[in-house]
Every structure is written in structure tokens, then in C-alpha cells.
Design an enzyme around this catalytic site. Sequence first.
Site, PDB file in Angstrom:
ATOM      1  N   SER A 115       0.842  -1.194   0.000  1.00 35.61           N
ATOM      2  CA  SER A 115       0.000   0.000   0.000  1.00 35.61           C
ATOM      3  C   SER A 115       0.886   1.256   0.000  1.00 35.61           C
ATOM      4  CB  SER A 115      -0.948  -0.026   1.196  1.00 35.61           C
ATOM      5  OG  SER A 115      -1.943   0.952   1.066  1.00 35.61           O
TER       6      SER A 115
ATOM      7  N   ASP B 189      -9.044  -5.448  -5.217  1.00 36.91           N
ATOM      8  CA  ASP B 189      -8.644  -4.318  -4.379  1.00 36.91           C
ATOM      9  C   ASP B 189      -9.395  -3.063  -4.834  1.00 36.91           C
ATOM     10  OD1 ASP B 189      -7.365  -2.350  -2.929  1.00 36.91           O
ATOM     11  OD2 ASP B 189      -5.338  -2.966  -3.470  1.00 36.91           O
TER      12      ASP B 189
ATOM     13  N   HIS C 227      -7.399  -5.636  -0.777  1.00 35.66           N
ATOM     14  CA  HIS C 227      -6.181  -4.861  -0.558  1.00 35.66           C
ATOM     15  C   HIS C 227      -5.166  -5.580   0.324  1.00 35.66           C
ATOM     16  CE1 HIS C 227      -3.842  -1.225  -0.683  1.00 35.66           C
ATOM     17  NE2 HIS C 227      -3.879  -1.060   0.635  1.00 35.66           N
TER      18      HIS C 227
END
Length: 824
Positions: free
Chosen positions: A677, A768, A800
Site C-alpha cells: 500500500s 482491491d 487490498h
Amino acid sequence: MRVLASLSLSASSSSLSASPHYNFLNSLAFIPYISSFSSPRPKHSLLSLSSQKVSALVPMNSSQSSSTKELPAGLDAAMEEEYASQSVLLKEFANISTIDKAWTFKSNVGSQAMFSVSHPNLLANKRRKHILSSQILKESDDSVSFQWAPFPIEVSGASTMVPSPSGSKLLVVRNSENESPTQFEIWSPSQLEKEVHVPQSVHGSVYCDGWFEGISWNSDESLIAYVAEEPAPLKPTFGDLGYKKGGSTDKDCSSWKGEGNWEEDWGETYAGKRQPALFVVNVNSGEVNAVGGIGKSLSVGQVVWAPINEGMHQYLVFVGWPSDSRKLGIKYCYNRACALYAVRAPTNKSEAKSLQPGGDATDDVTAYKLTQGISSAFFPRFSPDGKFLVFLSAKSSIDTWAHCATNSLHRFEWPTDDKFSSMKLVDVVPVVMCPKDGCFPGLYSLSMLSNPWLSDGYTLILSSIWCSMQVILSINVLSGNVSRITPNNSNYSWNLLTLDGNNIIAVSSSPVTVPELKYGSCAGATWSWLDVSSPIFKCPEKVTSLLSALKFSIMQIPLKGVPESLPEGAKKPFEAIFVSSNTKSHDVCQPLIVMLHGGPHSVSPSSYSRSMAFLASTGYSLLIVNYRGSLGFGEEALQSLLGNIGSQDVSDVLAAIDYVIDMGLADRAKISVLGGSHGGFLTTHLIGQAPDLFAAAAVRNPVCNLALMVGTSDIPDWCFIETYGREGISKFTEAPSSENLSVFHSKSPISHLSKVKTPTLFLLGAKDLRVPVSNGLQYARALKEKGGEVKVIVFPNDTHGIERPQSDFESFLNIGVWFKKYCN
């Protein structure tokens, strides 16, 4: 004091049979009934045999038998050997269980504890859950004995379990995976007492996610309030003659359902979740009622029953999130405005009907907003005597748009009549801007026990981040005094599981120590912590041996050349956790993996992580960086990163790397970097801004191009606030200008792509919604186009976090093999 643990194999022990709830807790009575409702296990078939076994059954011609063995794509013979070796080790780490929840109940001879435990079931690609229980006996010499049930009992198909306050009943919720009814089961210590099937026309799945989730028994254990998805709106029906007027809820082979209007949902991990609503089920009759008086403009969660005062109606208190306009992603995002509301609870169907909006509802039955003067309120908890209501607030996140920031704690005196307008807000623990060295850095609590109180009625116990550790805090909600009650001389992290009266059951762990069960007791103002021998965290000998050869420390990384304009909190050293071997041979440093958390307003605590422990056990040192902007260091340090992503955070990571190199702990020629991320954003920035530093890189769902993400993510506001800082609040729009897109591109890792030389592994979740798969794929394709060494693995059903057991396993196995190939 000392803690003794015994594994009792006798269900008829006199000391155990004296407890009225022991059969309930040692799982010998009702848990087998629960598991008997689970789906039957699939039988083996020929198709499940390995390729080697199949080949023994199928005739082969000479050309087939002499052909070269085919390898999976991307593997050569040498890599296959490494793949096989590391997979065996990773499987050892995957076998260690985790405690998801715990409860305690009183008995005549002490108390009982029940633990919900899980571990990955790789073949089924799910987490296998089971219950393990223990009786806690307190001896005359102040010793404490945990007597464990002989075996854990697997619980299949249960979405969540919630014991009643007395421990005499257990609610089991089973959400269906299709359009079947949701099941509620009420268990007594010996049998299933009630089963309720709630059709989809009443409500959809019950929320069991830990955020919207709210399941609460009332005081006499006759009613349960909970949050579930509102019934789906009717969709247009079509048949042989076209559209059917009036629609139909029935299924038949002569018609089909259209899609109808698209509706916003709550984003990442909440796909299809549009409207969490409030319901009450009567335990005795099985009657289910929707709670009226709540407008469609609110999504609700975290419901609790208010205390009953003479002359007052029975009320429910819940958290409400405005949802009448654009729903921005809420997972991991505390910067979504929310408030506490009170609404009258229905006790029967006729009353529920009168409370429905649009019916005979009047002002006194409409939900009342309790927190008028504050923009965020969640985790409502009533004191044991019902005199006051406390809650956490993420007002700093709301005001600044940082997705997570320092919390504050507040208190209301609960009225003895229905006059909620007379309630006055009291600030208990304010936001800490710039903590003094070694002092309380502020509240960073992402969960709270349903009953967090000691017996005095005003001391609240919770877990919170404290720099690079998670600790347990004691808070006097009358005086506001905050005390850290876990050991000050330990760098381990502690997670609160449950309270046992005035005692605490917790888990302690470190990057090099698997979780250990602890029992805390207070004498005066001093807390002592005792080890509890437990069968829960059984650790394979190989893992124990490898971890015993490792050590860790928390480093203070000094800053250089800090601008004077920064606030004092942003000028202080940040921290990094360093994991390495106990021994150093011939002054040769192990290869180093730099590990970067996401967020960016998150933290990597000094707790056990299976993936990190696995990588460290394969011969690497780890540098786990909590750069400025991380949680746990005060609000000024956190806010300093807004508007400075891609520069300040990159500078901090490079400073941490230089620090360990200067100390002789790392070799500049043997460094790799890993992040997910925003950690992936940092990783791809680093390999572009420092192209000669890293031998290998791996990223999980990375942010590579903000200009692409802003139009596809469930949190476009994140792109604005992290790029522009406070100016991003006024600049935010769903239609960014060409100037906005240009600034986004300049802040993104893709702007440095032409300089990248580092072999990079991409691990992407196709579902995601936070950082859609297109972000990583665009960067990977562009890097490959310029001749870079690239490997991409896409997990088609992952979101995610890439958390499905098989995906998590394959992800970190490939990371281990990738780093071994390029950074050995």
C-alpha cells in the site's frame, strides 16, 4: 504469586464439576452440537491426487516419459529447489495459531475463560476456527491455576459467537453465502435452545467486521440488538413478454432479474454493503424487529443497550455515519464523520411498527444525536453503574483529513430522565500534540472490549500504540489520569484479550517471540504479570530453534538538517525496529530487508508477525521503519507528513538505512526493500530516487501513480490530503483538473521510473478497491517496457490486504525466493 497450568484429561474432576458453567466452557457440552451443524467435509476424489500419483495410473509413451520435467512459469530448477525448501519452512510458521477473541465468566470456585482461536487452513483457503476453554482457579497462596479442556473443538460455519453477560447463553450467528436466511442460534450450557431463520426480505448478512459490527445482549438477556444489511431494493423483473410490472420476489424459470440502479457501497472489503441497519431479536419468541426512528441517511453500527432508569424508556445507543451522499471507503479510515445516537428500542412488533419512519413516529421516538458538539464518536461504553457513557473520538482525523490520527476520550453523564439535551460533554483524555520523551504519546486505540471496566466502575482498560510498541493502559475516566500498566522495561508488545474481574488476560509477543499468554494482577498501584502455560501457541521445534537465534531492538533514528519551520514534535527522532542474528560471523553482515508499513498513518509494532519472522529466519536482518507520520508519536509528528509524501518519508527511510550501515549492522551491497500500500508507494519511490541502493524489491498492492488512483480508488480524498496537505481539503473534487493530475504525477513513484534498476516483484489483489490492480500493473508494465526485471502475481479473489490463506502463503513464499535470488 505464580501461575500453574495443567492439561486436564478428566471431565469428572471434582474441582471442575463444582463450577456451574464448567461444562459450558470446556466445550464438552454444547460446542459439539455447534460443530454438528457445519457443512460436511468434501470427500477425496481422483482429481485431488497429485500429478505424480496420476501419472502412475495413466499409460505413457516413450516420448512422454523421456521429456524434460515441466516447471511452473517463472521457475528454473535452482529456484524450484529454493521454492520447495522455503515453502516447508513457511508452512511451519503458518501452523502457529492466533487468539481472535476471549471471554471470562464467574463461577463458585473462580472463573472460566473461553478462547476463540484460529489458524490458516491452506487446503480449504479459509481460517480454521476452534474454541478452547479453561477454568481459572485462585489458590489460598495467591497462585493461579489454568486448567485447560482436554481438546479444542472446531467450530465451522459460524460468522461470530457472542456469549451473554452471565455466560449462561451463547449466540451463534451464521451468515449465508447465497440468498438463504441468516441463522441465529441460542445455546444453553447443554443444548440448542432456540434457532431463528431470518429471510433476506427482513435483512441481509449480520455485520461481524469489528467496525460496523454491533451485537449486544440486554441486561436480562431476553433481547439482542445487532447490525445487519438492509434488505436489497427490488430489482426489475423481465420475462418472455419483457418487463413485468410490479416486479416479483419469487424465483421461476420464466423470468430473470435485472440490475436496477447502482448504489454506493462502503468501499474496500465492503463491496455490496450499502446500508447497515439496526435490528432486535427476542431470544424467547424468535421475533425480529427493525428499529425505527432512524433515517435512511444514516449507516449504523456498534450498538449497545443503555441502562434502564425508572420512568425512562429502554434505549439503544449506536454510532451513525451520514451516508446520504458519496460514500468514501471506511476500512482503515477514521476520518469519516460519525456521531452517537440514542433511539427507543422496540420490545414487540406493534411497538416496532409505531416507531417506523413515515408511520406514527414523533420527535420522542426519532433517533436523537447525543454528540452534537464533536465531529467523531465511536466505541460507546456505559460504566457498570450506568451513570456515565464514555467514547473515543477521531476528531483530529476529521479536522485534518488524515485517515488515522491521535484519538481522544470523552464522557457524558447519562440522564435519569429522557432529557438528552441536558448532557454535557467532558474531555477525559485530550489529543497529545508533542509528548515529552518517555511519556504518554496520546491515545491510539483501534478496538475496545465490550466490558472494559475494573470493579471500581471508573477505571477503563484498553490497548494503545506507544511509539513502536503496543501497550495496555489504565484510564481513570473521572480524573483523566492515564497509566501504562504493562512493563516499562520491556520492548515487547501487549494485546488486551479480556478482563477477569480486576485481573487481565493478555498476549505478549515480539518480532522474535511467538505470542505468550499473560495474567495481570494489581496490588496497590503496581501491576504484576505472570506467564500462563497454554496449548494455544504450540510452536514447532524448528521455529523455536530459529527464533531463539534472533534478537531485536528499537532504535532511535536522529534527524539531520530539519527545517526550523517544523513543529517540535516533527523534529524528534523517529524509530525503527531492528531484527538480526544473535551472532555475527567474521564481521560479515547478513543481507538486510527494509520493511515499510502502509497508511501512511499506521505503525509496525514490536509484536510477532508470521511473515516477518519467516523472512528473518531465512537469513536476513530486518529494518522495520516507523517513519514520521506513523501512529504512536504524538499528533505533530503525524501531521508533518501531510503534503510531504514521497520526500519526508523517503528521507526518513534512507536515514534509517544509513544509520544501521554506519553502525556496522548492514552491508550497502546487500539491501532489499518490501512494502505494501503506502509502503509500496515508498518502496517504488526508493528504487527510483536511490536506484543504486537496492538489490531487490517487492511490493504488495502499491500506490505507484496518484494520478491514476484518484479516479479509481474508494478514497480519492486520500490522494488530495497526502499530496497537498491541508490545502487538499479545499482542493478535493471528483473531477481533478489537469493541474491536479500533474501534481499527483510529480508526487508519484512513476515519475522516477526511468531511473529504476532494481528487480521488482509485484503482488496484486484483483478485487482491491483501495489501490486498484491497474496501479501496480501500469508501473510493472512500464518498468518491463524499459527492460527492467519484473515478476507479477495477481490474486484474482483478493482485496487490498491479500489475506486469504493461500494468497498470503504464496505471496511471502515468492518474496522469500525473490530476495534469495537477488540479495544473497
